[in-house]
Write a protein that holds these residues in place. Structure first.
Motif, PDB file in Angstrom:
ATOM      1  N   ALA A  39       0.843  -1.202   0.000  1.00 44.79           N
ATOM      2  CA  ALA A  39       0.000   0.000   0.000  1.00 44.79           C
ATOM      3  C   ALA A  39       0.877   1.251   0.000  1.00 44.79           C
ATOM      4  CB  ALA A  39      -0.908   0.005   1.228  1.00 44.79           C
ATOM      5  N   ASN A  40       0.275   2.350  -0.399  1.00 44.43           N
ATOM      6  CA  ASN A  40       0.896   3.686  -0.481  1.00 44.43           C
ATOM      7  C   ASN A  40       1.783   3.836  -1.725  1.00 44.43           C
ATOM      8  OD1 ASN A  40      -0.318   4.180   2.000  1.00 44.43           O
ATOM      9  ND2 ASN A  40       1.547   3.825   3.176  1.00 44.43           N
ATOM     10  N   PHE A  45      -0.039   7.894  -0.099  1.00 39.39           N
ATOM     11  CA  PHE A  45      -0.555   7.480   1.207  1.00 39.39           C
ATOM     12  C   PHE A  45      -2.075   7.294   1.164  1.00 39.39           C
ATOM     13  CE2 PHE A  45      -2.227   8.702   5.467  1.00 39.39           C
ATOM     14  CZ  PHE A  45      -1.713   7.626   6.183  1.00 39.39           C
ATOM     15  N   ASP A  46      -2.509   6.089   1.486  1.00 37.07           N
ATOM     16  CA  ASP A  46      -3.930   5.707   1.558  1.00 37.07           C
ATOM     17  C   ASP A  46      -4.660   5.665   0.215  1.00 37.07           C
ATOM     18  OD1 ASP A  46      -3.945   5.157   4.262  1.00 37.07           O
ATOM     19  OD2 ASP A  46      -5.198   6.866   4.839  1.00 37.07           O
ATOM     20  N   HIS A 165      -9.054   2.101   5.665  1.00 37.48           N
ATOM     21  CA  HIS A 165      -8.453   2.465   4.375  1.00 37.48           C
ATOM     22  C   HIS A 165      -8.581   1.280   3.404  1.00 37.48           C
ATOM     23  CE1 HIS A 165      -5.276   1.025   7.067  1.00 37.48           C
ATOM     24  NE2 HIS A 165      -4.885   0.334   6.023  1.00 37.48           N
ATOM     25  N   ASP A 167      -6.371   0.834   0.565  1.00 38.37           N
ATOM     26  CA  ASP A 167      -5.227   0.663  -0.354  1.00 38.37           C
ATOM     27  C   ASP A 167      -4.542  -0.692  -0.208  1.00 38.37           C
ATOM     28  OD1 ASP A 167      -4.488   1.740   2.126  1.00 38.37           O
ATOM     29  OD2 ASP A 167      -2.793   2.847   1.337  1.00 38.37           O
ATOM     30  N   ASN A 168      -4.921  -1.507   0.780  1.00 34.47           N
ATOM     31  CA  ASN A 168      -4.531  -2.922   0.800  1.00 34.47           C
ATOM     32  C   ASN A 168      -5.671  -3.803   0.296  1.00 34.47           C
ATOM     33  OD1 ASN A 168      -2.815  -2.065   3.679  1.00 34.47           O
ATOM     34  ND2 ASN A 168      -1.755  -3.188   2.073  1.00 34.47           N
ATOM     35  N   THR A 210       0.203  -1.080  12.526  1.00 33.05           N
ATOM     36  CA  THR A 210      -0.331  -0.012  11.660  1.00 33.05           C
ATOM     37  C   THR A 210      -1.003   1.086  12.469  1.00 33.05           C
ATOM     38  OG1 THR A 210      -0.629  -1.556   9.841  1.00 33.05           O
ATOM     39  CG2 THR A 210      -1.961   0.429   9.764  1.00 33.05           C
ATOM     40  N   ARG A 214       0.143   4.931  12.176  1.00 38.18           N
ATOM     41  CA  ARG A 214      -0.738   5.992  11.687  1.00 38.18           C
ATOM     42  C   ARG A 214      -0.784   7.155  12.678  1.00 38.18           C
ATOM     43  NH1 ARG A 214      -3.761   4.478   7.257  1.00 38.18           N
ATOM     44  NH2 ARG A 214      -5.125   6.268   7.467  1.00 38.18           N
ATOM     45  N   ARG A 261       7.910   7.881   9.373  1.00 36.74           N
ATOM     46  CA  ARG A 261       7.842   6.428   9.586  1.00 36.74           C
ATOM     47  C   ARG A 261       9.193   5.726   9.411  1.00 36.74           C
ATOM     48  NH1 ARG A 261       2.229   4.426   6.744  1.00 36.74           N
ATOM     49  NH2 ARG A 261       0.875   4.861   8.510  1.00 36.74           N
ATOM     50  N   GLY A 287       3.327  -0.117   2.763  1.00 40.33           N
ATOM     51  CA  GLY A 287       2.250   0.183   3.716  1.00 40.33           C
ATOM     52  C   GLY A 287       2.800   0.987   4.874  1.00 40.33           C
ATOM     53  N   SER A 288       2.470   0.542   6.078  1.00 41.70           N
ATOM     54  CA  SER A 288       2.935   1.287   7.255  1.00 41.70           C
ATOM     55  C   SER A 288       4.250   0.721   7.789  1.00 41.70           C
ATOM     56  CB  SER A 288       1.848   1.236   8.339  1.00 41.70           C
ATOM     57  OG  SER A 288       1.548  -0.100   8.649  1.00 41.70           O
TER      58      SER A 288
HETATM   59  N1  HSE Z   1      -2.217   3.338   3.881  1.00 39.05           N
HETATM   60  C1  HSE Z   1      -2.088   2.579   5.091  1.00 39.05           C
HETATM   61  C2  HSE Z   1      -1.062   3.231   5.987  1.00 39.05           C
HETATM   62  C3  HSE Z   1      -1.648   1.192   4.742  1.00 39.05           C
HETATM   63  O1  HSE Z   1      -0.014   3.635   5.463  1.00 39.05           O
HETATM   64  O2  HSE Z   1      -1.288   3.377   7.173  1.00 39.05           O
HETATM   65  C4  HSE Z   1      -1.457   0.311   5.939  1.00 39.05           C
HETATM   66  O3  HSE Z   1      -0.823  -0.873   5.540  1.00 39.05           O
END
Ligand code: HSE
Length: 336
Positions: A39-40, A45-46, A165, A167-168, A210, A214, A261, A287-288
């Protein structure tokens, strides 16, 4: 406003005695695999994500005589996931689906086989949830567009990390590269991608939930950073359409989330430097996190990158898992 979800081709059901309705009995058990996702994709992002061939999770689902959902077995989770169907993302999202078709009368038994690390930034909960939803939809002989499962899968994400979200779950469900153009109303667009793009994934075995990843993100951003970011997202999407791998690579820069992150990931910047020197097109957090990934133009470069980065992590006493994959355009599939 209506949700706008593009029509997707459902993945092929493999032959397994699953037949269409009428007087013919449909299968009363099924096994489904659903893929991990990135994801991302660094700058989105998201809103951006893609599916890979491996790893992924498997769900075995059986129709039973006793109404209600039970989870009889979970493997590969080190006892971390709840067997309580009211607390497990797979059963909760399946229950939402059953409510939507007025079939809460049926009995279901679920086995979840985790084939990927939990809390890895590879869409672990999404893979399980999508496998469960695809399994129940197939068992119910529901031939409608799989896109209708997306809101139920997002409920699972909300439960897993406090935020629904997509995106996964969207790339896990549809396969390929997906853009969430809007959440309200939901507007999901499947994007093309150049053939022959490889993804090298390294999961450093450190815990980055996650939910917490976030919480540390800034919620106010500078206009100059926003300008950089939306230029990059537009550049990445253009590169995907134009099959311009250089444009994809130079667009995968994140000035908003990665600077924060990356602190949670051991040696993120040295790993990025190594990957880029070894020929990566781009490198970033999956992702995260804590997984990181690189796009490459060929399998050899992807393999070299995971070997070198894994060695680097071993040298600093961190275990890791690695994967090399092309982009998975199929999404979930029936495996038994
Ligand atoms: N878009 C989400 C995040 C994906 O970055 O928190 C989490 O895997």
């Amino acid at each position: 406003m209506e949700n706008n979800i593009q029509e997707f081709k459902p993945p092929l059901k493999e032959e397994k005695g699953i037949t269409n309705s009428g007087n013919v009995k449909v299968a009363d058990s099924i096994a489904v695999f659903a893929p991990a996702t990135v994801a991302n994709v660094v700058c989105g992002f998201d809103v951006l994500g893609f599916a890979v061939n491996e790893p992924g999770d498997e769900v075995i689902m059986r129709i039973t005589n006793k109404p209600g959902i039970t989870i009889s077995k979970i493997t590969g989770d080190d006892g971390r996931l709840p067997l309580n169907p009211a607390k497990n993302t797979v059963s909760v999202s399946v229950q939402h689906y059953l409510q939507s078709i007025n079939r809460t009368d049926i009995g279901l038994d679920i086995e979840l086989h985790k084939k990927m690390p939990i809390g890895s930034g590879l869409g672990s909960s999404s893979a399980s949830t999508v496998a469960g939803l695809f399994a129940i939809k197939t068992l119910m002989d529901d031939n409608s567009d799989p896109a209708k499962l997306l809101p139920f899968a997002m409920k699972g994400e909300e439960m897993a990390c406090g935020h629904g979200h997509a995106d996964n779950v969207a790339p896990a469900l549809f396969g390929g590269f997906v853009l969430i153009r809007s959440y309200s109303p939901l507007d999901v667009v499947r994007l093309p991608h150049p053939p022959g793009l490889y993804c090298a994934i390294i999961f450093p075995d450190v815990d980055v939930p996650t939910r917490e990843a976030r919480q540390i993100i800034r919620n106010k951003i500078l206009m100059k950073d926003a300008v950089t970011q939306w230029g990059n997202i537009a550049g990445l999407v253009s590169g995907l359409f134009m099959q311009d791998i250089d444009l994809i690579g130079r667009s995968m820069q994140d000035v908003l989330v990665e600077p924060v992150r990356s602190m949670l990931i051991p040696d993120f910047y040295p790993m990025r430097e190594m990957a880029m020197e070894l020929g990566a097109v781009s490198f970033g957090i999956s992702g995260s996190g804590p997984s990181v990934f690189a796009f490459t133009r060929d399998e050899e470069t992807a393999t070299l990158i995971i070997q070198k980065l894994q060695q680097h992590l071993t040298n600093i006493n961190i275990n890791s898992k690695t994967y090399v994959s092309t982009i998975n355009d199929a999404g979930p599939r029936v495996i038994g």
